[in-house]
Each structure stands twice: as structure tokens, then as C-alpha cells.
Design a protein around this motif. Structure first.
Motif, short mmCIF file in Angstrom:
data_model
loop_
_atom_site.label_atom_id
_atom_site.label_comp_id
_atom_site.label_asym_id
_atom_site.label_seq_id
_atom_site.Cartn_x
_atom_site.Cartn_y
_atom_site.Cartn_z
N UNK A 326 66.69 -34.85 56.31
CA UNK A 326 66.91 -33.61 54.76
C UNK A 326 68.24 -33.25 55.53
N UNK A 327 68.51 -33.33 57.20
CA UNK A 327 69.65 -33.03 57.40
C UNK A 327 70.98 -34.47 57.14
N UNK A 328 70.49 -35.52 56.73
CA UNK A 328 71.22 -37.05 56.62
C UNK A 328 72.08 -36.32 55.13
N UNK A 329 73.87 -37.10 55.29
CA UNK A 329 74.22 -36.83 54.11
C UNK A 329 75.01 -38.16 53.91
N UNK A 330 76.03 -38.65 53.62
CA UNK A 330 76.97 -39.29 52.36
C UNK A 330 77.81 -40.19 54.00
N UNK A 354 65.13 -47.29 53.44
CA UNK A 354 64.36 -45.70 52.71
C UNK A 354 65.36 -44.14 52.99
N UNK A 355 65.54 -43.81 51.73
CA UNK A 355 66.47 -42.75 52.04
C UNK A 355 65.33 -41.51 51.12
N UNK A 356 63.81 -41.77 50.38
CA UNK A 356 63.55 -41.73 49.92
C UNK A 356 63.38 -39.67 50.32
N UNK A 357 63.99 -38.60 49.01
CA UNK A 357 63.95 -36.73 49.39
C UNK A 357 64.89 -36.62 50.48
N UNK A 358 66.04 -37.35 50.52
CA UNK A 358 67.19 -37.77 51.50
C UNK A 358 68.27 -36.35 50.16
N UNK A 359 68.03 -35.18 50.14
CA UNK A 359 68.38 -34.88 48.94
C UNK A 359 69.51 -33.74 49.39
N UNK A 360 70.27 -34.50 50.56
CA UNK A 360 71.86 -34.14 49.98
C UNK A 360 72.74 -35.43 50.05
N UNK A 361 72.14 -36.50 49.76
CA UNK A 361 73.14 -37.23 49.14
C UNK A 361 73.44 -37.62 47.68
#
Length: 540
Positions: A326-330, A354-361
Motif C-alpha cells: 500500500x505504500x507504493x506510489x507512482x 502485479x499491482x493488485x490493490x496498490x491504491x495509491x497508483x
């Protein structure tokens, strides 16, 4: 002298194999004594003396295919599966006839293997309290070979090929039958591709030696109560390490284990190891340079700094899963794409991300991916709620993209499908399930632009029979179709699908409340249909 091609048709060289040499040795022992060939003038089992000289064992052993052989009786018993009770026939066996006999022998051998394995398991239940070493010491010697198509007539190489099809548990049972089966079961070819599942509770060097002896290179750790470094050093040829679900694995464990270079390790799974931080990724990037697959799903403490370390050290990475990080961003995706070249070149060989559920993107991350990760074939963006239709413009520019997952991306609509089809003709798998803004208009765009689709998921989308008509007339290569919970589809839509989608293999109709038994019967007549899902508990 007869060649190996004559005596052993499945070898294509002109050397005598160890099995042939051992079998022919049976003809040498009877000539010198009184019972062999009738005194000194007799040969071997009735053969002339000159013929007996032709089968000189020194000459045969010089021509053997296996180095470092001994002439002990132990080897002769172990590697003499054929019993020759008559004078050896040196004529070439016709290939067709040999293959016929070999097929019959293999079929009989498989049946005998299953029966003997079951007998060994029964024997094991009656002696469960004995130590494993006692089992091995009490293993029977191979019985005398018999004539005909019996499993004892097979060469060890053929026995190994049969054992390659057994499950690991059955393989252990088969190894208890006799010494010949044990030797075949211990061959490295039998264990090729097997993943050992271990509980590391206490020091056990013999366990690691056992893995090395069988050539096992894949290990899954089910529970960890000791140093991981013992495994890494004990199995130096390790290519795959799975630690998924080991909740007690922390930076200290990995820092200790990955303190030296491990050039053979290609796959590392740390899914749900929630104590892992960027510190561990620094160790991995420094010492696992040849890593190709890295699973970090559920490692919620990973940040953009960790992705910078991955981009710096893992140049050969092809598969990266960052689900629920969750801490990953653009910015972190920019590191992977090589936008920080002064620090890291990026993971430009990535084929799956796989970027599933990475909501900050956001759509900016998709721009980085399209520009830098041009080798990408598959991307999972499910539950990335900040991705919009505009972001799909970037993905449409990726010529190698084949699989795209947009499940539960709430801001994707018919317009996004129009953008995607402008250049995404290479996509063969698309999932837009639970995107409630997808309607029949999106299917019109898909039918016009994504004509190579083989898999399409539209669960709980706002589609009707008219949309089914659109895809049925254009997507003739479609094999998998998921339209569960699409309550506006009727028997008429299924009739359309059954008429045109003749390559369909699986279809999901769970929750399609407007369907009747008539529509189900129609879809069941598809010539290639293998799986039909009508509910959570009803699969045909």
C-alpha cells in the motif's frame, strides 16, 4: 562382435552397455568346469571355446558406457534385469517389433509398480515404530529376474521413466519394495522439478544431504524455527525458495541467510511475510543478482525505496508481484521503469507486474510503465481505484501487452475500452469484472479492436443480449467467457453464443437469473465446451 545396436536397440551407439556385459558374463562361468560344455573341449553352455573367448569380460568392460565400474557381484545383481537362459541371439531386432514389446513391458511395469507400492505401504503401517535406517537395512535384495513382460525385465533407465510419473508419497513407498526399485527411485531424473516442503525445526544436515543427493533444487518452508542460512549453505544448487506465509520471517532472518552471493537462486517467494521491509530488499538486490521471479504480495512495509533497490540490483527480474503493497506510489513505479537512471537502470526485462490493490497508483504510473517497461506482457491492476480511462491510453501503446486485469477498477468505463482498442490489438486476455460502468457499448469497442481475445471476463457488468451478439460475431477465437451475475442476459444471448463461439471451452453463468433450462441445454451443445459454472456449488 555384435554391436550394442543389435543387443540393445534403444541405444544408438556401438558400445556394449553394463547390462549387456553383466548378462553375457553368465555364459562365461560354465565352460571351464565339468558341468558347462562337456569338459575341456566344450565351450560355455554348449558354445565352442572360440565363442566363449569372444565374450571376454575384460574386453566388454573396456567398452562399457559407464565409467568407474567394478566387477563385484553386487553390481552384477543390481544391473542384470534380463535373464538369458539360451544362447544369445545376435540378430538385429526389428524396430517395430521392439517397440511393441517395450510398450507391453511398460504397461505391465506400471501395474506392477502400483501393486508393489501398495504392498510396501501395508508393510509400513505394520512396522511404523521402526527407524528409517532399519527400513533401509531390511530392504529385500532384488528377486531373480523372470522371463516375459515383467517389471523385473526392465532396465533401470526404463524403471526410472515409470517412477517419474509417481507422486512423491508413492515414490517413497516404491523405494521400499526392493533394492533395484530403491536405486531407481533415488535417481535424480525421477526427482526433477519436485519441490520439497519442509518444517525447519532443528539442525538436520542429513536432510540437506538427502536433497542434494536427489538433485532437488526447489524448497518451500512451511514453518521456520531455526536459521535459514543452514538451508542456503546446505543446498548450494537451490534455484527456488518459497517462504510464503512464514509470518515470523523478518529482516534479521533474511539478512543472515543472504549474506553471501547466491547465483543459482532464480525464484524467491516472500508473500505475506509482513515483517519484511526495504532492508531485506537491499540484501536481496546485493546478493541475488540472478533473481528472475520475486513475490512480495502482502509485504505491506515495502516502500518506494525498496523498489529503487530492486531497480538497482535485479537487472534480470522478469516477474514482480507487489500486491497490497500500500505504500507504493507512482514514484516507485518510475524507479522500476528506469526514470532514476543516475541511481538505478530499472527492471527493463520485466514481463509480469502485479499491482493488485496498490491504491495509491494513478494514471501517471501507467505512463511510466508504457514508456519504460516495454517488454511487459501481463499487468494486474485490479482494485487500483485511482486508475481512470485516461490511463488506458498509455497501455494501448504497449505492443507486447497480452494480459490485462482491470477487475474492480471503479473508474474504468466504455470510454476506456475505446482508448484501449486504439492500439491494444495484441491483448488476448481481458478482465473488467465488477466495473459497473462497462456496458454493451464497451463490447462494441472490444469486438472491433481486440479481435485476438481468448479470455474475456465481464462478471457483474451492465451488459445484455445485444452485447453478446457483438462479441459472438467478432471474437471467434474466444475460449473462456465469464458473464456471471449479468442478470440481463437471457436464453436469446446464449443462443447467439452457441451459434458463433464454437471454440468456447469454459463459460461462467453463475447468478444469471434470466436463464432457463432451455438456454443451458443450448450452450451445453458447444462442441469444445469443457466447463460450465452455474453456481458456487454447481460445476458441469
Amino acid at each position: 562382435m555384435a554391436t550394442n545396436t543389435e543387443l540393445l536397440p534403444f541405444h544408438h551407439q556401438t558400445t556394449i552397455s553394463l547390462q549387456t556385459a553383466a548378462a553375457l558374463n553368465n555364459y562365461q562361468g560354465g565352460g571351464g568346469s565339468g558341468g558347462g560344455g562337456g569338459g575341456g573341449g566344450g565351450g560355455v553352455n554348449g558354445l565352442p571355446a572360440g565363442s566363449a573367448a569372444a565374450w571376454n569380460m575384460d574386453e566388454l568392460y573396456q567398452q562399457t558406457e559407464l565409467p568407474g565400474l567394478t566387477r563385484s557381484q553386487h553390481h552384477l545383481l543390481r544391473f542384470t534385469p534380463y535373464a538369458l537362459h539360451q544362447r544369445p541371439q545376435l540378430q538385429s531386432l526389428p524396430p517395430a517389433l521392439y517397440l511393441q514389446h517395450a510398450a507391453a513391458a511398460a504397461a505391465a511395469a506400471a501395474a506392477a509398480a502400483a501393486a508393489a507400492a501398495a504392498h510396501a505401504q501395508h508393510h509400513h503401517h505394520h512396522h511404523h515404530h521402526h527407524h528409517h535406517l532399519q527400513h533401509r537395512e531390511s530392504t529385500r535384495e532384488s528377486p531373480p529376474p523372470v522371463e516375459g513382460t515383467h517389471i523385473s525385465n526392465l532396465f533401470p533407465e526404463l524403471l526410472e521413466q515409470i517412477f517419474e510419473h509417481l507422486e512423491v508419497r508413492d515414490l517413497g513407498r516404491a523405494a521400499q519394495v526392493c533394492s533395484a526399485w530403491r536405486d531407481a527411485a533415488y535417481a535424480k531424473s525421477v526427482w526433477k522439478g519436485v519441490e520439497a516442503k519442509l518444517h525447519l525445526k532443528r539442525s538436520s544436515p542429513s536432510l540437506f544431504n538427502c536433497l542434494v543427493r536427489r538433485g532437488i533444487k526447489k524448497v518451500q518452508i512451511l514453518s521456520l524455527r531455526r536459521s535459514l542460512k543452514d538451508l542456503v549453505l546446505g543446498v548450494p544448487a537451490l534455484t527456488s525458495l518459497n517462504l510464503s506465509g512464514c509470518f515470523n520471517v523478518a529482516d534479521m532472518n533474511l539478512g543472515h541467510a543472504f549474506s553471501v552471493d547466491l547465483p543459482n537462486l532464480k525464484t524467491l517467494d516472500l508473500s505475506l511475510c509482513k515483517q519484511i521491509t526495504d532492508t531485506s530488499l537491499g540484501r536481496i538486490a546485493q546478493h541475488l543478482k540472478n533473481l528472475e521471479t520475486l513475490e512480495l504480495g502482502g509485504c505491506c512495509n515495502i516502500t518506494n525505496t525498496g523498489l529503487l533497490l530492486i531497480a538497482w540490483g535485479l537487472k534480470k527480474l522478469r516477474h514482480l508481484n507487489l500486491r497490497s503493497c500500500w505504500h507504493i506510489s507512482d514514484q516507485g513505479i518510475g524507479h522500476l521503469a528506469g526514470f532514476s537512471r543516475d541511481t538505478a537502470e530499472g527492471n527493463l526485462q520485466l514481463e509480469y507486474l502485479g499491482l493488485q490493490d496498490c491504491q495509491r497508483l494513478s494514471d501517471e504510473a501507467l505512463g511510466h510503465i508504457a514508456q519504460g517497461l516495454t517488454s511487459l506482457k501481463s499487468i494486474n491492476l485490479s482494485f487500483c481505484v485511482s486508475v481512470t480511462d485516461s490511463g488506458l491510453k498509455h497501455l494501448a501503446r504497449m505492443p507486447k501487452l497480452e494480459q490485462l486485469n482491470l477487475r474492480s477498477c471503479d473508474n474504468i468505463s466504455d470510454i476506456g475500452m475505446a482508448y484501449l482498442t486504439e492500439g491494444g490489438s495484441g491483448i488476448n486476455s481481458l478482465d473488467v469484472s465488477f466495473c459497473d460502468k462497462i456496458s454493451d457499448q464497451a463490447l462494441t469497442h472490444i469486438a472491433q479492436g481486440l479481435y485476438r481475445l481468448r479470455s474475456l471476463s465481464l462478471n457483474q457488468c451492465q451488459i445484455t443480449d445485444m452485447g453478446m451478439l457483438k462479441i459472438a460475431k467478432s471474437l471467434h477465437e474466444l475460449e473462456n467467457l465469464n458473464i456471471g451475475q449479468c442478470s440481463r442476459i437471457t436464453d436469446k444471448g446464449l443462443q447467439t453464443l452457441a451459434e458463433d463461439l464454437t471454440n468456447l471451452k469454459t463459460i461462467d453463468l453463475y447468478g444469471c437469473t434470466q436463464l432457463s433450462s432451455k438456454g443451458i441445454d443450448i450452450i451445453m451443445k458447444l462442441p469444445k465446451l469443457q466447463k460450465l459454472n452455474l453456481g458456487l456449488w454447481l460445476v458441469r
